[in-house]
Design an enzyme around this catalytic site. Structure first.
Site, PDB file in Angstrom:
ATOM      1  N   PHE A 190     -18.091 -18.723  -4.965  1.00 36.04           N
ATOM      2  CA  PHE A 190     -17.457 -17.617  -4.253  1.00 36.04           C
ATOM      3  C   PHE A 190     -16.232 -18.025  -3.462  1.00 36.04           C
ATOM      4  O   PHE A 190     -15.807 -17.326  -2.562  1.00 36.04           O
ATOM      5  CB  PHE A 190     -18.465 -16.953  -3.324  1.00 36.04           C
ATOM      6  CG  PHE A 190     -19.535 -16.249  -4.082  1.00 36.04           C
ATOM      7  CD1 PHE A 190     -19.266 -15.062  -4.733  1.00 36.04           C
ATOM      8  CD2 PHE A 190     -20.808 -16.787  -4.162  1.00 36.04           C
ATOM      9  CE1 PHE A 190     -20.245 -14.412  -5.448  1.00 36.04           C
ATOM     10  CE2 PHE A 190     -21.789 -16.139  -4.879  1.00 36.04           C
ATOM     11  CZ  PHE A 190     -21.510 -14.949  -5.526  1.00 36.04           C
ATOM     12  N   GLY A 191     -15.698 -19.179  -3.781  1.00 39.03           N
ATOM     13  CA  GLY A 191     -14.497 -19.587  -3.083  1.00 39.03           C
ATOM     14  C   GLY A 191     -14.489 -21.076  -2.815  1.00 39.03           C
ATOM     15  O   GLY A 191     -15.478 -21.764  -3.074  1.00 39.03           O
ATOM     16  N   ASP A 234     -28.880 -19.386  -8.486  1.00 39.13           N
ATOM     17  CA  ASP A 234     -27.747 -20.133  -9.044  1.00 39.13           C
ATOM     18  C   ASP A 234     -27.949 -21.623  -8.829  1.00 39.13           C
ATOM     19  O   ASP A 234     -27.077 -22.325  -8.325  1.00 39.13           O
ATOM     20  CB  ASP A 234     -26.425 -19.653  -8.439  1.00 39.13           C
ATOM     21  CG  ASP A 234     -25.222 -20.126  -9.268  1.00 39.13           C
ATOM     22  OD1 ASP A 234     -25.427 -20.549 -10.422  1.00 39.13           O
ATOM     23  OD2 ASP A 234     -24.094 -20.091  -8.749  1.00 39.13           O
ATOM     24  N   LEU A 275     -12.782 -29.709  -0.790  1.00 38.60           N
ATOM     25  CA  LEU A 275     -13.860 -30.489  -1.406  1.00 38.60           C
ATOM     26  C   LEU A 275     -14.172 -30.000  -2.804  1.00 38.60           C
ATOM     27  O   LEU A 275     -14.617 -30.748  -3.655  1.00 38.60           O
ATOM     28  CB  LEU A 275     -15.137 -30.382  -0.563  1.00 38.60           C
ATOM     29  CG  LEU A 275     -15.132 -31.039   0.810  1.00 38.60           C
ATOM     30  CD1 LEU A 275     -16.364 -30.661   1.581  1.00 38.60           C
ATOM     31  CD2 LEU A 275     -15.045 -32.551   0.658  1.00 38.60           C
ATOM     32  N   GLY A 306     -16.458 -23.497  -5.083  1.00 39.95           N
ATOM     33  CA  GLY A 306     -17.800 -22.993  -5.339  1.00 39.95           C
ATOM     34  C   GLY A 306     -17.739 -21.648  -6.033  1.00 39.95           C
ATOM     35  O   GLY A 306     -16.667 -21.160  -6.382  1.00 39.95           O
TER      36      GLY A 306
END
Ligand SMILES: *[C@@H]1O[C@H](CO)[C@@H](O)[C@H](O)[C@H]1NC(C)=O
Ligand SMILES: *[C@@H]1O[C@H](CO)[C@@H](O)[C@H](O)[C@H]1NC(C)=O
Ligand SMILES: *[C@@H]1O[C@H](CO)[C@@H](O)[C@H](O)[C@H]1NC(C)=O
Ligand SMILES: *[C@@H]1O[C@H](CO)[C@@H](O)[C@H](O)[C@H]1NC(C)=O
Ligand SMILES: *[C@@H]1O[C@H](CO)[C@@H](O)[C@H](O)[C@H]1NC(C)=O
Ligand SMILES: *[C@@H]1O[C@H](CO)[C@@H](O)[C@H](O)[C@H]1NC(C)=O
Ligand SMILES: *[C@@H]1O[C@H](CO)[C@@H](O)[C@H](O)[C@H]1NC(C)=O
Length: 806
Positions: A499-500, A613, A494, A497
Site C-alpha cells: 500500500f505504499g 497477505d 526501505l 509495500g
C-alpha cells in the site's frame, strides 16, 4: 549423484538416531529365557521375566532398568502367566511373530499377527518400546506402544480413529498381583476439544476437562500459565486424535499409571525416587456426575452437592437423604422458550472456578462477546464458556458433571430467566446490573466503533478525529516524521509495500523507526488505515511487528513501526550470498516463529485476525533473525458469527492466494494456512513461488515439492546451496506439512493449531493430496470456470502482482 549422496547421508542419520543395528535382540536362534534380560541400548529399560508380589506366576514385562522398587510398564502375557519353570520368548520360525513358549513348547502368548516375513527380530528401544522388525525391509511389524497395558511412558500415546474404528487405551490390572485386564480403562474422547476419560466397565468414572492448547482444564492445580508435558493432536477432518508426552521437552523419566482402583497417577523420577505428581480422581466430587444433572459438586463444602443457580432438587426427599442421582430442575421457565422474541430476554449467571460440564460443543465464535451472543440467540443453548486456549464452548440440554473448585478453573455462564437474577438479594442485583451494564457498555462501544469505521469512509470523519484516542499507540506530528525520514528522501526508502513505500527514520532520541507511507493515489481508504491501527495496537506478540504510532494529516496517512535491523526475509532468502547465512536450523526457527505468530493472530489474540497477505516480503527479521509478521493492512476482524467471510475486494499476492480466495473471495484461517504453506516451501527451497520453474513443462514450485516428496520423502527439496545441513527428517517433515497446507480443498488443510503441533512434534503426519497445480499444468484449458483465466493458476509466469479489485 548429488541426490545419491543425500540418500546415503539420510541413511547414516537413520543409523545414528536408531543405533540398534547389531545390538542384542531376540530372534529365532537367540531366544530370551527365564533369568535373562534384554536391555535397551542406552540402558533405560529392561525386558525380562518377572513375578508380581508373592506369586509364583511368571510374566514377560518391561520395566525401568535401574530404578528400585521395580516399576513394570508393560506386560506381554497379561492374562496367561507361565506356571512352570521353563519358557522362552522367541520369534516364530513359521510366521515371524513374537511368541512366548513354555517348557512343553505350547504357545502362551503371541503378537497375534502373521507377518509376511519370517526373518524378523525383536528389540527393545530406548523409549521402552518393544518392536518386531523385519530383517530385510527393516520395517516395524509390531510394537508394544500400539498395545499398551496400564502404563504410558514418554513417547507412547493414546489415540482414537473413528474412520478405522480404533482406539488405544490403558486398561488397569485386576490387582497389584494380577496384571490381567481389570475393570478400569483410560481413553481420550473424540469430542472437540478432546478430554481424558476413565471408564469403569463402560460407564464414565472420571474425566479431565477439555484440552486447552497446553493443558487439560478441570485440574485446579494447573492454571492457564501451566504448560504440561503432554501434547494433543486432533484431526477433525479425519476423525482422529492422539495424546502423548511432548517429545520436545527434556523431562526426567516419568510415567502415567492407571491403578487397579481406577486412579490415574502420574510420577516423575527425582534421581532415584519416584515423585508422585498427580492422582485423579482425588476428591469424591471428581467422580463422574456426582451430583446429577444441573447439580454442582462443591469441593470445599459438605454436603458436597448443591443445585446450580436457578435450579431446585428434582426430589427434595432424595436430596435430603443425600441421594444426588436425579439432580436438579429449572425453577423458572426461560423466556426464550415462552416466546422467542421480546424485551424480557434471558440473562446469564457467571459461575467462577468450575470444571465445565461434559458434552461441550465447540463453536468457532471469535471472542467472548460473540460466544455470549451466539448462546443467547439459540434457545437450546443452556450455557457457554469462553476458555483461553480453546475459545467458545456451548452446552445444549443437561449440564452433567460440573465441579466447583476453591480457585482456578473456568467461568461457566448459565442461561437463566431474567427474574432469577432480579429477584434475589440486593448485592446480586448490583452484581448482575454491573455485569449486564458492562456487557451493554461493551456492546455499545463495539457498535459505535463499528459504525465509525463503516461511516467514515468519506472525508468528513477527519473533523471528528481525535488523534490521541487509540490506546498504546502514539500519535506523531507530521513534522517529526519529516525530520526523522529526511523528508521521505529516497535514500531512506526501505522498500515498496502493498500500500505504499516504507522509509527508515531516526527520531530525535536516536530511536530507529520504519514508516509506512500509505499512498493516497492507491485510493487506499481510511477504512484500511483505521482498521490497521486499531488492530495492531491490540496485537502484541514476539513474532509480530509492533506498531509504535501513526500520523495523519490531510491526505497523508502514516504508520510507524519498530525498525527491523535485518529487514525482510526475501532479502536473505533470494540472495545468492546472504542466503548462506540462514542455514536450516535458522530457517526452521523462522518457520516456527511465523507459525507461532500466525497461531496468535488466528487463535490467541483477543481478536481473530486473518492476515490475507502472508508472503516472504512481509516477514521481517530482528537482529537475532527472529521472524516478525508485518503488514496487517488487509487483516480484517472477524465480526458476526460467520466463520468464513466473503469479500468483494480480493486483495493479496498471486501465488500465495488459496484457490477459494482467488476465485471466490472467500477467506478464512485456511486461506492463510495456504499462504503459510507456500511460504514454508519457499523458505525450505530458497526459491520464489513466482519465478521458479523446472522441467520441460515449466512446472512450479509446488509441483517440484510434490515430486521431491514422492521421490525422496522431501529432504532433497532443501535449498541446493545448503548441502551441509543434517536434519533430513525435519526437512522432509516440513515439506510434507507445506504440502498439507497447500492442498486445494480448504477442508483438507490443517488448521493453525494442527500446523503448530505438526511442526513441533514428531507424531505421524497425514498424507497430503496431490496439488492441483502439479496435475493441471498440462490441461489448464479444460478448466470450465470461464471467469478466471488459466494464468491465475499457472504460477510460472507471475511476478509480484497485487490485485486490488474494487
Ligand atoms: C540372532 O541374533 C544374534 C545376536 O543377538 C546374532 O548373532 C545372530 O546372527 C542372529 N541370528 C539370525 C538368524 O538373525
Ligand atoms: C529355550 O531356548 C534354548 C536355546 O535355544 C533352548 O535350549 C531351550 O530348550 C529352550 N527352552 C524352551 C522351554 O523352549
Ligand atoms: C504363528 O506361529 C505360532 C507357532 O509358531 C502360532 O502359535 C501362531 O498362532 C501363529 N500366528 C499366526 C497369526 O498365524
Ligand atoms: C509388594 O508387597 C509389598 C508388601 O506386601 C507392598 O508394600 C508392595 O506395594 C507390593 N508391590 C506391588 C507391586 O504390589
Ligand atoms: C530430575 O532428576 C534429577 C536427578 O537426576 C533431579 O535432581 C531433579 O530434581 C529431577 N527433576 C525433577 C523435575 O524431578
Ligand atoms: C436414588 O435415586 C434414584 C432415582 O431416583 C433411585 O433409583 C435410587 O435407588 C436411589 N438410591 C438410593 C441409594 O436410594
Ligand atoms: C441451536 O443449537 C442447536 C444445537 O447445537 C443446533 O442444532 C441448532 O441448529 C441451533 N439453532 C440455530 C438457530 O442456530
Amino acid at each position: 549423484m548429488r541426490k545419491m549422496s543425500m540418500v546415503l547421508f539420510a541413511c547414516s542419520l537413520l543409523l545414528i538416531i536408531f543405533p540398534s543395528c547389531g545390538y542384542a535382540a531376540i530372534n529365532t536362534s537367540s531366544p530370551l529365557s527365564i533369568g535373562q534380560t534384554l536391555s535397551s541400548p542406552g540402558g533405560f529399560y529392561e525386558l525380562g521375566f518377572f513375578s508380581p508380589n508373592n506369586t509364583r506366576n511368571l510374566y514377560v514385562g518391561i520395566w525401568f532398568k535401574e530404578i528400585v522398587p521395580r516399576v513394570v510398564v508393560w506386560v506381554a502375557n497379561r492374562d496367561k502367566p507361565v506356571t512352570n519353570s521353563a519358557a522362552n520368548l522367541t520369534i516364530s520360525s513359521s510366521n515371524g511373530s513374537l511368541i512366548l513358549l513354555d517348557g512343553k513348547q505350547d504357545v502362551i502368548w503371541s503378537t497375534g499377527e502373521a507377518f509376511t516375513s519370517t526373518k524378523c527380530h525383536a528389540e527393545l528401544q530406548d523409549t521402552g518400546n518393544l518392536v518386531v522388525i523385519d530383517d530385510v525391509s527393516r520395517k516395524t511389524l509390531w510394537q508394544s506402544f500400539e498395545n499398551l497395558g496400564d502404563t504410558m511412558v514418554p513417547q507412547s500415546s493414546l489415540m482414537y480413529d473413528l474412520s478405522l474404528g480404533k482406539k488405544r487405551v490403558l486398561t488397569s490390572w485386576k490387582s497389584n498381583r494380577d496384571p490381567s485386564p481389570g475393570g478400569f480403562s483410560l481413553e481420550i474422547t473424540p469430542q472437540v476439544p478432546l478430554q481424558g476419560l476413565i471408564r469403569r466397565g463402560s460407564a464414565p468414572y472420571w474425566r479431565t476437562g477439555p484440552w486447552a492448547k497446553t493443558r487439560f482444564t478441570g485440574f485446579p492445580q494447573f492454571d492457564e500459565s501451566y504448560v504440561s508435558p503432554f501434547s494433543v493432536v486432533q484431526d477433525l477432518a479425519a476423525g482422529a486424535g492422539s495424546f502423548s508426552y511432548s517429545t520436545l521437552r527434556n523431562f526426567n523419566l516419568s510415567y502415567i499409571n492407571l491403578t487397579p482402583e481406577g486412579e490415574m497417577k502420574i510420577y516423575w523420577d527425582q534421581g532415584k525416587r519416584w515423585m508422585h505428581h498427580v492422582t485423579e480422581p482425588e476428591h469424591s466430587c471428581d467422580l463422574y456426575g456426582a451430583c446429577g444433572p444441573f447439580g454442582l459438586c462443591v469441593r470445599s463444602s459438605t454436603p458436597k452437592c448443591i443445585c446450580v443457580k436457578g435450579f431446585v432438587p428434582k426430589s427434595d426427599e432424595e436430596w435430603r437423604k443425600r441421594n444426588w442421582t436425579s439432580g436438579c430442575v429449572r425453577r423458572k421457565e426461560l423466556s426464550c422458550q415462552a416466546n422467542s422474541q421480546g424485551k424480557d430476554t434471558d440473562v446469564f449467571y457467571h459461575m467462577n472456578n468450575v470444571k465445565t460440564p461434559d458434552m461441550h460443543q465447540f463453536v468457532s465464535f471469535l471472542d467472548a462477546e460473540m460466544c455470549y451472543q451466539g448462546c443467547l440467540g439459540n434457545c437450546s443453548c443452556t450455557a457457554f464458556a469462553y476458555i483461553s486456549g480453546i475459545g467458545c464452548l456451548v452446552w445444549n440440554g443437561k449440564l452433567v458433571d460440573t465441579v466447583q473448585f476453591l480457585s482456578n478453573g473456568e467461568t461457566l455462564s448459565l442461561r437463566l430467566a431474567r427474574s432469577e437474577l432480579a429477584g434475589s438479594s440486593r448485592t446480586k442485583i448490583i452484581v448482575g446490573a454491573i455485569t449486564s451494564l458492562s456487557i451493554v457498555a461493551i456492546l455499545i462501544f463495539t457498535a459505535f466503533m463499528f459504525w465509525r469505521y463503516r461511516g467514515k469512509q468519506n472525508d468528513a470523519w477527519k473533523d471528528e478525529f481525535e488523534p490521541q484516542d487509540i490506546s498504546g499507540v502514539n500519535f506523531f506530528q507530521m513534522h517529526t516524521i519529516r525530520t526523522a525520514t529526511d523528508n521521505f528522501s529516497s535514500s531512506n526508502k526501505l522498500g515498496q509495500g502493498g500500500f505504499g513505500p516504507v522509509y527508515k527514520g531516526i527520531l530525535l532520541d536516536g530511536k530507529e523507526i520504519a514508516v509506512k507511507r500509505l499512498s493516497s493515489s492507491s485510493g487506499q481508504g481510511t477504512e484500511e488505515f483505521m482498521n490497521e491501527i486499531t488492530l495492531i495496537s491490540k496485537l502484541q506478540h514476539r513474532n509480530l511487528v509492533r506498531l509504535l504510532g501513526y500520523c495523519i494529516e490531510r491526505e497523508e496517512k502514516l504508520l510507524i513501526y519498530e525498525f527491523m535491523v535485518n529487514k525482510s526475509l526475501d532479502i536473505f532468502l533470494f540472495d545468492p550470498t546472504l542466503k548462506l547465512e540462514i542455514d536450516w536450523p535458522k530457517r526452521f526457527n523462522i518457520i516456527q516463529g511465523i507459525a507461532r505468530g500466525l497461531l496468535y493472530l488466528h487463535r490467541d489474540s483477543r481478536l481473530r485476525v486473518i492476515h490475507r497477505d502472508l508472503k516472504v516480503s512481509n516477514i521481517l527479521l530482528d537482529e537475532e533473525m527472529n521472524p516478525k509478521i508485518s503488514d496487517f493492512g488487509l487483516a480484517r476482524m472477524f465480526q458476526g458469527t460467520q466463520f468464513q467471510y466473503s469479500t468483494q475486494r480480493v486483495a493479496g499476492t498471486l501465488g500465495y492466494m488459496s484457490p477459494e480466495y482467488a476465485w471466490a473471495g472467500l477467506f478464512s484461517e485456511k486461506s492463510d494456512i495456504y499462504s503459510f504453506g507456500v511460504l514454508m516451501l519457499e523458505i525450505i527451497s530458497g526459491e520464489k513461488i513466482s519465478r521458479f520453474t523446472f522441467g520441460d513443462e515449466r512446472k512450479g514450485l509446488v509441483a517440484y515439492a510434490w515430486e521431491s516428496w514422492c521421490e525422496s520423502g522431501g529432504f532433497t527439496f532443501l535449498d541446493r546451496d545448503l548441502n551441509h545441513s543434517c536434519k533430513a527428517f525435519e526437512i522432509a517433515r516440513c515439506v510434507q506439512v507445506g504440502l498439507l497446507c497447500v492442498q486445494h480443498e480448504a477442508a483438507d488443510r490443517p488448521n493453525t493449531l494442527q500446523v503448530m503441533s505438526m511442526i513441533t512434534s514428531t507424531t505421524d503426519l497425514p498424507i497430503p493430496k496431490q496439488p492441483i497445480f502439479a496435475v493441471q499444468t498440462q490441461n489448464v484449458e479444460t478448466s470450465n470456470d470461464g471467469s478466471m483465466s488459466k494464468d491465475l493458476f499457472s504460477v510460472n509466469d507471475l511476478t509480484h502482482s497485487v490485485i486490488q479489485g474494487r
